[in-house]
Motif scaffolding. Structure first.
Motif, PDB file in Angstrom:
ATOM      1  N   UNK A   1       0.816  -1.205   0.000  1.00  0.00           N
ATOM      2  CA  UNK A   1       0.000   0.000   0.000  1.00  0.00           C
ATOM      3  C   UNK A   1       0.851   1.257   0.000  1.00  0.00           C
ATOM      4  N   UNK A   2       0.267   2.383   0.358  1.00  0.00           N
ATOM      5  CA  UNK A   2       0.983   3.658   0.357  1.00  0.00           C
ATOM      6  C   UNK A   2       1.328   4.082   1.785  1.00  0.00           C
ATOM      7  N   UNK A   3       2.213   5.062   1.876  1.00  0.00           N
ATOM      8  CA  UNK A   3       2.587   5.598   3.189  1.00  0.00           C
ATOM      9  C   UNK A   3       1.458   6.520   3.659  1.00  0.00           C
TER      10      UNK A   3
ATOM     11  N   UNK B   1       3.194   3.926  -4.558  1.00  0.00           N
ATOM     12  CA  UNK B   1       2.520   5.215  -4.627  1.00  0.00           C
ATOM     13  C   UNK B   1       3.460   6.378  -4.382  1.00  0.00           C
ATOM     14  N   UNK B   2       2.903   7.545  -4.113  1.00  0.00           N
ATOM     15  CA  UNK B   2       3.695   8.747  -3.882  1.00  0.00           C
ATOM     16  C   UNK B   2       4.288   8.747  -2.481  1.00  0.00           C
ATOM     17  N   UNK B   3       5.366   9.529  -2.314  1.00  0.00           N
ATOM     18  CA  UNK B   3       5.983   9.645  -0.991  1.00  0.00           C
ATOM     19  C   UNK B   3       5.003  10.291  -0.025  1.00  0.00           C
ATOM     20  N   UNK B   4       4.393  11.371  -0.455  1.00  0.00           N
ATOM     21  CA  UNK B   4       3.396  12.049   0.376  1.00  0.00           C
ATOM     22  C   UNK B   4       2.509  12.895  -0.530  1.00  0.00           C
TER      23      UNK B   4
ATOM     24  N   UNK C   1       8.290   3.102  -4.375  1.00  0.00           N
ATOM     25  CA  UNK C   1       7.690   4.434  -4.410  1.00  0.00           C
ATOM     26  C   UNK C   1       7.909   5.083  -5.773  1.00  0.00           C
ATOM     27  N   UNK C   2       6.921   5.835  -6.213  1.00  0.00           N
ATOM     28  CA  UNK C   2       6.989   6.474  -7.527  1.00  0.00           C
ATOM     29  C   UNK C   2       6.774   7.979  -7.389  1.00  0.00           C
TER      30      UNK C   2
ATOM     31  N   UNK D   1      11.529   4.115  -7.373  1.00  0.00           N
ATOM     32  CA  UNK D   1      11.336   4.546  -8.758  1.00  0.00           C
ATOM     33  C   UNK D   1      10.961   6.032  -8.794  1.00  0.00           C
ATOM     34  N   UNK D   2      11.636   6.782  -7.945  1.00  0.00           N
ATOM     35  CA  UNK D   2      11.380   8.227  -7.863  1.00  0.00           C
ATOM     36  C   UNK D   2      11.899   8.892  -9.137  1.00  0.00           C
ATOM     37  N   UNK D   3      11.111   9.792  -9.722  1.00  0.00           N
ATOM     38  CA  UNK D   3      11.537  10.500 -10.925  1.00  0.00           C
ATOM     39  C   UNK D   3      11.455  12.014 -10.704  1.00  0.00           C
ATOM     40  N   UNK D   4      11.629  12.752 -11.770  1.00  0.00           N
ATOM     41  CA  UNK D   4      11.599  14.204 -11.666  1.00  0.00           C
ATOM     42  C   UNK D   4      12.913  14.770 -11.173  1.00  0.00           C
ATOM     43  N   UNK D   5      12.923  16.040 -10.829  1.00  0.00           N
ATOM     44  CA  UNK D   5      14.139  16.734 -10.386  1.00  0.00           C
ATOM     45  C   UNK D   5      14.335  16.604  -8.882  1.00  0.00           C
TER      46      UNK D   5
END
Length: 860
Positions: free
Chosen positions: A113-115, A137-140, A159-160, A182-186
């Protein structure tokens, strides 16, 4: 709420938690009982005054199950530690609503699940560790309100999305790890607001863009790891003074390019970085491998006496000049564009342990002063253009390596060394484990001294020009696990010394000129997983012991002269993945035990003399991907059940005697006509150029007619003929019965192989030639059983000869007469058509009638 009822709430919350948890030892069920105070239960800590639960610590207990939301009723809970268990399911959202909660420590589980957003909006939480789970899911998703948070460890999850910019609100954060997601972006510049940050670990993600300059103004930051991302651009620092105590900056395996900023020298505590860093007097490690860095290595690096590890691997650096690094221990410049000779600073670095210079364009000779590197452990010079000393017969650099007594790995593959291995190679360090000199134009013999390298685990001389035999001294290498001698010019037999290599896992001797039998004792190598002997001149029968090697994974003896039948015990090769027996002289029927090899993925039996039907058990080869049975004498139909082999990708049964309908499922859907050529009886509708099968309805009517009418009529005539024959025979005279001799029926004898005919005639020696006619020759021969025979060899240059062979076979099946020479058996293959006849020691009738020196008396 009363004191008693509050305690009961805590008890009930703990029991609810226990009821959702199991463990191999049932520890909680035994320890957490209702007849004892919950404050005395294992892992439970209560406050002294109120007897309320303030901590629950149950790490390393192999707990399984889910986390109960009832834990949120422990209203005084401050510490929750459930790390290193096997808990699964979601993290209860309500945990974030416990005001006293300070520590959430649940790493190394299987949480999904997610945090929960509530955890990252908790005003008092100080540590959140959820590493090594399966969270996604997202970090937060909401704002960050964690003013007290000092440790956030979310590494190795799934995490994405991006790192949210509000993360900068966590100004007390000291350790921040998101690696292995799997974190992306800057990377958000707001991280620069974390004034107490000491460790930033973001490696192994999908981050892109440039590294924010604000990160270099965090005075508390000591370690920053950004390896294995897609970061690009130049490494830029803010103009002016930089207040930083950064010691480790890891940016390898990105797309960082450009020049190093001029004020990088203000990072005076740095021990690991990339670029022109002569001013960094404490630098020990320099890693910029796997970035598109270009240009030369700066000569100013040569003044950094503290430098021990230099990594430039997988870049595009063409040269190194002017470097002097006396304390260097490990240098990695592999996979670059280095040109010229091996740099002098390599052989001058007396403390060097591991030089990695592979996959470059280095030329010249291998240095003969490598012995200066007394602490050398590994030497990786493979895939260059290094040569031997001009006009030298032996490779002299091996002599210098004798002084390197801690050497373990030598890799010199893919260099045009063009020399001979000296016998003193056995005097190299007894610690050498891997010795690779493949594809290096090595000539001469394998030196017997190789047997002295007692610690060898892998020996690779593939793709050279080594001649002679395999030395028996190789049997002394008791630790050897891999022996690779493929594609040389080795001759004679396979020495039984290889059977002494009890730890051998891989043995490849393919592509040589080896002759004789495969040693029976190879079957005693219980650790052997790969045996590759293809493309030699090995003969005789396959050793029975090899069929019993239950751990063997790959067996390839193709393109040899091996003969004989497959034994029924082939089913004992339980682990086998690949079997290749193509282009040999195997014969007989395919054993149904082949269908027991359920791990088999590759089976090639083409170009042999197998006959009979394809076993129905082939449908049990559930892992099979490749099946090649072409150029045999297989008959019958292709089992329809083979169309259900879901992994089968390629099949070839061309040039056999198969008949009937080609199956329409599985691999047969995408097969082409080339896979079925040379089988006149095959039919089908889904493959072009293959004739369609006749109407099944008409076939069934024809079969019914045959069953009801034709068969009874034929049987009746046969019985009448049989009775008449018996009556006639009884009336014949006893003497007359002697006129007819019993002639062996060629259908009752096994076909003889071309190889056996060669041996019977001493390879068609002229001394055994009896006669030569218009359609072929007749030789005298002796079979392996000792029987003397006459062998009639037909000339295959004439098409009529093949037709005559088939005709004569048909006649011999049906004609019996005392004046006809009996046919014992036949031989038919792509190379030969032959009759094996009873040998008539008195010669032919023609010779007695027409030769001038032969006269018959009156009685004859």
């Amino acid at each position: 709420m009363s004191f008693a009822s509050s305690n009961e709430t805590d008890r009930k919350a703990l029991l609810d938690f226990r009821n959702l948890i199991t463990s191999p030892s049932h520890f909680l069920a035994i320890n957490w009982t209702k007849n004892t105070s919950f404050c005395s239960w294992f892992g439970v800590t209560c406050s002294t005054r109120r007897q309320r639960v303030v901590a629950l610590a149950l790490p390393n207990l192999q707990l399984q199950g889910t986390i109960s939301p009832s834990l949120a009723n422990l209203s005084f809970l401050s510490v929750l530690n459930l790390g290193n268990n096997s808990l699964h399911g979601d993290i209860p959202y309500v945990l974030g609503h416990l005001p006293p909660l300070r520590v959430i420590d649940i790493p190394n589980n299987q949480l999904q699940g997610s945090i929960p957003t509530s955890l990252l909006q908790h005003q008092r939480v100080q540590k959140i560790s959820l590493a090594f789970n399966k969270l996604g899911g997202e970090v937060c998703k909401g704002p960050w309100k964690v003013p007290k948070l000092s440790v956030l460890n979310l590494r190795n999850n799934s995490l994405t999305s991006i790192i949210p910019p509000p993360v900068g609100n966590a100004t007390k954060l000291m350790n921040f790890s998101l690696s292995g997601n799997r974190i992306n972006g800057n990377i958000p510049k707001e991280i620069g607001n974390m004034s107490q940050l000491a460790s930033l670990v973001l490696h192994d993600n999908q981050l892109r863009g440039s590294i924010p300059t604000s990160l270099f103004n965090i005075s508390s930051l000591v370690d920053m790891s950004l390896v294995l991302n897609s970061l690009s651009g130049s490494l830029l620092l803010d103009e002016g003074n930089i207040v930083s105590n950064l010691k480790y900056l890891s940016i390898s395996k990105n797309q960082i390019s450009g020049c190093i900023p001029s004020n990088i020298c203000q990072l005076r505590e740095l021990k690991g970085l990339s670029g022109n860093i002569v001013c960094l007097s404490k630098l020990e490690d320099f890693y910029i491998d796997e970035n598109p860095i270009t240009g030369t290595i700066p000569t100013s690096m040569g003044n950094i006496s503290t430098l021990q590890n230099l990594f430039f691997g997988n870049n595009r650096i063409p040269s190194t000049t002017g470097l002097h690094l006396p304390n260097l221990k490990e240098v990695n410049m592999g996979v670059n564009q280095l040109e010229g000779e091996i740099p002098l600073f390599i052989t001058n670095a007396s403390k060097l342990e591991i030089p990695i210079l592979n996959n470059n364009f280095l030329t010249g000779t291998v240095p003969t002063n490598l012995g200066n590197l007394c602490e050398l452990q590994s030497l990786f010079l493979h895939t260059n253009q290094l040569t031997n000393e001009p006009r030298e017969h032996e490779s002299r650099f091996f002599n210098s390596l004798m002084d390197c007594r801690t050497l373990r790995y030598v890799e010199m593959d893919d260099n045009p060394l063009n020399g001979v291995l000296p016998n003193y190679i056995g005097n190299l360090s007894s610690t050498i484990e891997n010795f690779y000199i493949s594809n290096a134009l090595i000539n001469g013999l394998i030196p017997p001294g190789i047997g002295n390298m007692s610690s060898l685990t892998e020996l690779n001389f593939e793709g050279n020009n080594l001649a002679g035999s395999i030395p028996s001294e190789i049997g002394k290498l008791k630790q050897l696990q891999g022996l690779f001698l493929t594609y040389n010019k080795l001759q004679r037999h396979i020495t039984e010394a290889v059977c002494h290599l009890s730890n051998l896992v891989k043995l490849t001797l393919a592509g040589n000129n080896l002759t004789g039998e495969i040693p029976e004792c190879i079957g005693n190598l219980s650790m052997l997983q790969l045996l590759s002997l293809f493309s030699n001149r090995l003969s005789s029968e396959h050793p029975l012991s090899i069929w019993k090697m239950s751990g063997l994974l790959y067996l390839d003896v193709s393109q040899n002269c091996i003969e004989g039948e497959f034994p029924s015990g082939i089913g004992e090769l339980k682990a086998i993945i690949k079997l290749d027996f193509s282009s040999n002289h195997f014969l007989g029927m395919l054993p149904s035990k082949l269908g027991e090899l359920q791990n088999l993925q590759y089976l090639d039996l083409s170009n042999n003399s197998f006959f009979g039907q394809i076993p129905l058990s082939f449908a049990n080869l559930i892992s099979l991907e490749f099946l090649h049975l072409s150029l045999n004498s297989l008959s019958g139909t292709i089992p329809k059940s083979m169309g259900r082999l879901s992994y089968l990708k390629s099949i070839n049964v061309s040039f056999n005697e198969l008949e009937g309908e080609i199956p329409s499922g599985g691999v047969f859907v995408n097969s082409t006509v080339q896979s079925f050529l040379g089988n006149k009886g095959l039919c089908g509708v889904h493959i072009l150029e293959v004739p369609a099968c006749t109407n099944p309805g008409l076939q069934s009517k024809s079969k019914e007619l045959v069953r009801k009418v034709v068969i009874p009529v034929v049987i009746s005539f046969f019985l009448i003929f049989l009775l008449a024959s018996i009556w006639i025979v009884k009336r014949q005279k006893k003497g007359k019965s002697k006129d007819v001799e019993k002639v062996p029926d060629i259908r009752t004898h096994q076909l003889v192989s071309y190889h056996k005919i060669q041996r019977a005639t001493n390879y068609f020696d002229e001394s055994n030639l009896i006669d030569v006619g218009s359609s072929g020759s007749v030789y005298k021969g002796t079979l392996s059983s000792g029987i003397v025979v006459a062998i009639k060899i037909l000339d295959l240059e004439y098409e009529e000869v093949c037709k005559r062979f088939d005709g004569e076979c048909e006649v011999m099946r049906n004609v019996r007469h005392r004046n006809l020479v009996p046919v014992i058996t036949t031989c038919s293959s792509d190379y030969i058509r032959a009759f094996v006849l009873q040998y008539m020691s008195n010669g032919s009738l023609e010779n007695w009638l027409y030769r001038e020196d032969s006269q018959l008396n009156l009685l004859q």
